[in-house]
Enzyme design. Structure first.
Site, short mmCIF file in Angstrom:
data_model
loop_
_atom_site.label_atom_id
_atom_site.label_comp_id
_atom_site.label_asym_id
_atom_site.label_seq_id
_atom_site.Cartn_x
_atom_site.Cartn_y
_atom_site.Cartn_z
N SER A 175 0.84 -1.20 0.00
CA SER A 175 0.00 0.00 0.00
C SER A 175 0.88 1.24 0.00
O SER A 175 1.96 1.26 0.61
CB SER A 175 -0.90 0.02 1.24
OG SER A 175 -1.53 1.27 1.39
N TYR A 218 -2.23 0.80 9.86
CA TYR A 218 -2.36 0.09 8.58
C TYR A 218 -1.07 0.20 7.78
O TYR A 218 -0.56 -0.80 7.26
CB TYR A 218 -3.53 0.67 7.80
CG TYR A 218 -3.69 0.10 6.41
CD1 TYR A 218 -4.08 -1.23 6.21
CD2 TYR A 218 -3.44 0.87 5.28
CE1 TYR A 218 -4.23 -1.76 4.94
CE2 TYR A 218 -3.59 0.34 4.00
CZ TYR A 218 -3.98 -0.96 3.84
OH TYR A 218 -4.12 -1.48 2.57
#
Length: 243
Positions: A138, A151
């Site tokens: 990501s 995250y």
């Protein structure tokens, strides 16, 4: 037996589905992993077969060691071995660090970090010489934005594993890389994105739009091909210039 065999975790929808269909179109037999949505996985298999490819759906929670091993068993039983592994499983929860619960932290790291570790370890043991391993990471792993700390950290840990595993598997001519998507227009992303926020993202995007699943699938397809044979241990930024 097919010349190439690919295993894609989290392949029933979104980016994972696009990757599975791209690898199938490129000639690989594909093991389409899903955790709970058998119907969605069956549609991916059908799409691959309609385009002339081979595919089989396989249920497993990729964060559980025994179930993950079972996925690799399916690939070896059905197609004789594994050449490409794409680790795409992930859960995204966003909150300021001060407001992140222990439960959310554990869930995010269990799925994203432990799941990536388990997949990489099993891939290291089973992928055939000259194979390809790709982790879908990501853009939050390399950017600092409020609410994305836990995250992003869970994804960054996977990128660190990728860099080390590339060194360890180099003698077997296996490449290991990670792809870092930015904002990508999946169903899940669209469901949680207000129109105003979408408009702001588009306004900031150098290419005038947010990403599509096939944008990421094309990058993974390249990394799974022989054309990428000299690229390993890299984190490929696939955010359309937004990071």
């Amino acid at each position: 037996m097919p010349d190439r065999v690919a295993l894609v975790t989290g392949a029933s929808r979104g980016i994972g589905r696009a990757i599975a269909e791209r690898l199938g179109a490129d000639g690989a037999a594909v093991v389409v992993n899903y955790r709970s949505d058998a119907d969605a996985a069956a549609k991916v298999v059908t799409a691959i077969e309609r385009s002339g490819g081979q595919a089989v759906a396989a249920q497993a929670d990729a964060g559980e060691q025994d179930e993950l091993r079972g996925l690799f068993d399916v690939a070896e039983r059905e197609y004789g071995g594994i050449d490409t592994v794409v680790c795409n499983v992930g859960v995204a929860r966003f909150a300021p660090i001060a407001e992140t619960s222990d439960e959310d932290f554990d869930t995010i790291f269990r799925t994203n970090t432990r799941g990536t570790f388990l997949a990489l370890r099993e891939a290291a043991r089973r992928v055939r010489e000259g194979g390809r391993i790709v982790v879908v990471s990501s853009g939050t792993a390399v950017t600092a934005r409020p609410g994305s700390g836990v995250y992003g950290a869970s994804k960054a840990a996977g990128d660190a594993l990728v860099r080390t595993l590339a060194q360890e598997l180099g003698p077997r001519r296996i490449t290991v890389n990670s792809v870092l998507p930015g904002a990508t227009d999946t169903e899940a992303f669209a469901a949680g994105l207000p129109e105003q926020a979408r408009a702001e993202l588009v306004a900031r995007a150098p290419l005038g739009r947010i990403g599509r699943p096939d944008d990421i699938a094309d990058v993974v397809g390249f990394l799974a091909s022989d054309a990428s044979r000299w690229i390993t241990g890299q984190t490929i930024h696939a955010g359309g210039g937004m990071f």
